[in-house]
Design a protein around this motif. Sequence first.
Motif, PDB file in Angstrom:
ATOM      1  N   VAL A  61       0.819  -1.199   0.000  1.00 29.55           N
ATOM      2  CA  VAL A  61       0.000   0.000   0.000  1.00 29.55           C
ATOM      3  C   VAL A  61       0.867   1.268   0.000  1.00 29.55           C
ATOM      4  O   VAL A  61       0.498   2.276  -0.616  1.00 29.55           O
ATOM      5  CB  VAL A  61      -1.003  -0.016   1.181  1.00 29.55           C
ATOM      6  CG1 VAL A  61      -0.318   0.219   2.504  1.00 29.55           C
ATOM      7  CG2 VAL A  61      -2.104   1.005   0.948  1.00 29.55           C
ATOM      8  N   HIS A  62       2.021   1.219   0.631  1.00 32.20           N
ATOM      9  CA  HIS A  62       2.895   2.408   0.640  1.00 32.20           C
ATOM     10  C   HIS A  62       3.423   2.697  -0.766  1.00 32.20           C
ATOM     11  O   HIS A  62       3.465   3.848  -1.197  1.00 32.20           O
ATOM     12  CB  HIS A  62       4.063   2.208   1.609  1.00 32.20           C
ATOM     13  CG  HIS A  62       3.626   2.061   3.038  1.00 32.20           C
ATOM     14  ND1 HIS A  62       2.860   2.994   3.684  1.00 32.20           N
ATOM     15  CD2 HIS A  62       3.838   1.059   3.935  1.00 32.20           C
ATOM     16  CE1 HIS A  62       2.626   2.604   4.914  1.00 32.20           C
ATOM     17  NE2 HIS A  62       3.208   1.409   5.092  1.00 32.20           N
ATOM     18  N   GLY A  63       3.798   1.645  -1.498  1.00 35.25           N
ATOM     19  CA  GLY A  63       4.270   1.840  -2.868  1.00 35.25           C
ATOM     20  C   GLY A  63       3.167   2.346  -3.786  1.00 35.25           C
ATOM     21  O   GLY A  63       3.400   3.181  -4.667  1.00 35.25           O
ATOM     22  N   ILE A  64       1.950   1.860  -3.592  1.00 37.56           N
ATOM     23  CA  ILE A  64       0.809   2.291  -4.406  1.00 37.56           C
ATOM     24  C   ILE A  64       0.521   3.767  -4.167  1.00 37.56           C
ATOM     25  O   ILE A  64       0.299   4.539  -5.109  1.00 37.56           O
ATOM     26  CB  ILE A  64      -0.422   1.427  -4.091  1.00 37.56           C
ATOM     27  CG1 ILE A  64      -0.190  -0.009  -4.593  1.00 37.56           C
ATOM     28  CG2 ILE A  64      -1.679   2.004  -4.708  1.00 37.56           C
ATOM     29  CD1 ILE A  64      -1.231  -0.995  -4.140  1.00 37.56           C
ATOM     30  N   ARG A  65       0.570   4.177  -2.897  1.00 37.00           N
ATOM     31  CA  ARG A  65       0.329   5.584  -2.583  1.00 37.00           C
ATOM     32  C   ARG A  65       1.459   6.469  -3.107  1.00 37.00           C
ATOM     33  O   ARG A  65       1.215   7.578  -3.575  1.00 37.00           O
ATOM     34  CB  ARG A  65       0.190   5.777  -1.081  1.00 37.00           C
ATOM     35  CG  ARG A  65      -1.131   5.293  -0.577  1.00 37.00           C
ATOM     36  CD  ARG A  65      -1.314   5.628   0.873  1.00 37.00           C
ATOM     37  NE  ARG A  65      -2.601   5.150   1.362  1.00 37.00           N
ATOM     38  CZ  ARG A  65      -2.896   5.005   2.608  1.00 37.00           C
ATOM     39  NH1 ARG A  65      -2.015   5.304   3.545  1.00 37.00           N
ATOM     40  NH2 ARG A  65      -4.082   4.569   2.955  1.00 37.00           N
ATOM     41  N   ALA A  66       2.667   5.967  -3.027  1.00 42.64           N
ATOM     42  CA  ALA A  66       3.820   6.744  -3.475  1.00 42.64           C
ATOM     43  C   ALA A  66       3.769   6.973  -4.975  1.00 42.64           C
ATOM     44  O   ALA A  66       4.183   8.036  -5.483  1.00 42.64           O
ATOM     45  CB  ALA A  66       5.127   6.045  -3.103  1.00 42.64           C
ATOM     46  N   MET A  67       3.262   6.001  -5.736  1.00 44.68           N
ATOM     47  CA  MET A  67       3.207   6.143  -7.193  1.00 44.68           C
ATOM     48  C   MET A  67       1.875   6.708  -7.664  1.00 44.68           C
ATOM     49  O   MET A  67       1.640   6.805  -8.862  1.00 44.68           O
ATOM     50  CB  MET A  67       3.433   4.793  -7.847  1.00 44.68           C
ATOM     51  CG  MET A  67       4.852   4.266  -7.673  1.00 44.68           C
ATOM     52  SD  MET A  67       5.153   2.784  -8.586  1.00 44.68           S
ATOM     53  CE  MET A  67       4.682   1.557  -7.429  1.00 44.68           C
ATOM     54  N   SER A  68       1.003   7.075  -6.738  1.00 46.76           N
ATOM     55  CA  SER A  68      -0.309   7.644  -7.051  1.00 46.76           C
ATOM     56  C   SER A  68      -1.135   6.725  -7.942  1.00 46.76           C
ATOM     57  O   SER A  68      -1.748   7.143  -8.926  1.00 46.76           O
ATOM     58  CB  SER A  68      -0.170   9.017  -7.702  1.00 46.76           C
ATOM     59  OG  SER A  68       0.484   9.906  -6.846  1.00 46.76           O
ATOM     60  N   GLU A 121      -3.663   4.855  -6.749  1.00 40.38           N
ATOM     61  CA  GLU A 121      -4.921   4.570  -6.081  1.00 40.38           C
ATOM     62  C   GLU A 121      -6.122   4.596  -7.014  1.00 40.38           C
ATOM     63  O   GLU A 121      -6.956   3.684  -6.994  1.00 40.38           O
ATOM     64  CB  GLU A 121      -5.139   5.532  -4.919  1.00 40.38           C
ATOM     65  CG  GLU A 121      -4.203   5.275  -3.748  1.00 40.38           C
ATOM     66  CD  GLU A 121      -4.402   6.289  -2.645  1.00 40.38           C
ATOM     67  OE1 GLU A 121      -5.568   6.579  -2.328  1.00 40.38           O
ATOM     68  OE2 GLU A 121      -3.407   6.782  -2.136  1.00 40.38           O
ATOM     69  N   PRO A 122      -6.281   5.637  -7.868  1.00 34.79           N
ATOM     70  CA  PRO A 122      -7.446   5.662  -8.746  1.00 34.79           C
ATOM     71  C   PRO A 122      -7.483   4.477  -9.735  1.00 34.79           C
ATOM     72  O   PRO A 122      -8.541   3.930 -10.037  1.00 34.79           O
ATOM     73  CB  PRO A 122      -7.332   6.987  -9.517  1.00 34.79           C
ATOM     74  CG  PRO A 122      -6.396   7.827  -8.718  1.00 34.79           C
ATOM     75  CD  PRO A 122      -5.517   6.879  -7.984  1.00 34.79           C
ATOM     76  N   VAL A 123      -6.303   4.049 -10.183  1.00 35.85           N
ATOM     77  CA  VAL A 123      -6.239   2.928 -11.131  1.00 35.85           C
ATOM     78  C   VAL A 123      -6.682   1.648 -10.446  1.00 35.85           C
ATOM     79  O   VAL A 123      -7.466   0.853 -10.988  1.00 35.85           O
ATOM     80  CB  VAL A 123      -4.816   2.792 -11.701  1.00 35.85           C
ATOM     81  CG1 VAL A 123      -4.698   1.542 -12.563  1.00 35.85           C
ATOM     82  CG2 VAL A 123      -4.420   4.023 -12.476  1.00 35.85           C
ATOM     83  N   LEU A 124      -6.192   1.418  -9.228  1.00 42.03           N
ATOM     84  CA  LEU A 124      -6.526   0.187  -8.513  1.00 42.03           C
ATOM     85  C   LEU A 124      -7.980   0.196  -8.060  1.00 42.03           C
ATOM     86  O   LEU A 124      -8.634  -0.845  -8.030  1.00 42.03           O
ATOM     87  CB  LEU A 124      -5.602  -0.009  -7.317  1.00 42.03           C
ATOM     88  CG  LEU A 124      -4.165  -0.393  -7.687  1.00 42.03           C
ATOM     89  CD1 LEU A 124      -3.316  -0.490  -6.443  1.00 42.03           C
ATOM     90  CD2 LEU A 124      -4.140  -1.723  -8.421  1.00 42.03           C
ATOM     91  N   GLN A 125      -8.511   1.363  -7.719  1.00 44.48           N
ATOM     92  CA  GLN A 125      -9.920   1.426  -7.333  1.00 44.48           C
ATOM     93  C   GLN A 125     -10.825   1.133  -8.539  1.00 44.48           C
ATOM     94  O   GLN A 125     -11.866   0.524  -8.389  1.00 44.48           O
ATOM     95  CB  GLN A 125     -10.255   2.794  -6.738  1.00 44.48           C
ATOM     96  CG  GLN A 125      -9.715   2.962  -5.334  1.00 44.48           C
ATOM     97  CD  GLN A 125     -10.017   4.338  -4.765  1.00 44.48           C
ATOM     98  OE1 GLN A 125     -10.520   5.208  -5.476  1.00 44.48           O
ATOM     99  NE2 GLN A 125      -9.684   4.529  -3.492  1.00 44.48           N
ATOM    100  N   ALA A 126     -10.417   1.581  -9.716  1.00 38.69           N
ATOM    101  CA  ALA A 126     -11.213   1.323 -10.918  1.00 38.69           C
ATOM    102  C   ALA A 126     -11.161  -0.146 -11.259  1.00 38.69           C
ATOM    103  O   ALA A 126     -12.126  -0.743 -11.693  1.00 38.69           O
ATOM    104  CB  ALA A 126     -10.702   2.140 -12.084  1.00 38.69           C
TER     105      ALA A 126
END
Length: 133
Positions: free
Chosen positions: A119-126, A128-133
């Motif tokens: 989750v830290h890497g996902i937030r760092a690379m922004s 979140e919107p891609v994974l939520q979609a």
Amino acid sequence: MINSYGGLVLGITALDRLLLGSKFFIMEISAMHWVTCLRDTAFSCVLSQDKSWFDHPENGAAKLTQIVAVGVMMTVGLVWAMAWGWQLMLTGLMAKCEVHNKRAREEVARVYYKSILNVHGIRAMSLEPVLQA
């Protein structure tokens, strides 16, 4: 109110038992009638044979009884196997579905675990919107 619902449940139970007993009674009567008709038909077919037919050793009473007994045993065995076989087939089908469902749940859990782990890497690379979609 409790007494009225209790009476209702008791009445439904009594009706259910009455209908179940009627079903068994009707099925027993029908089965007995069917067996009697089959016996009458078989007996009339045997009696309609010429006397010379009974003189052959392969058409004696012992041989005919043996043939009928074997035929009945095979028929009952086949019906019994079919009656139990559908349950075994259903059990096998359920086992296959259960294995498939378990694998799907494990895959979802694995992906979810990896997402939470990173989750830290996902937030760092922004992302979140891609994974939520």
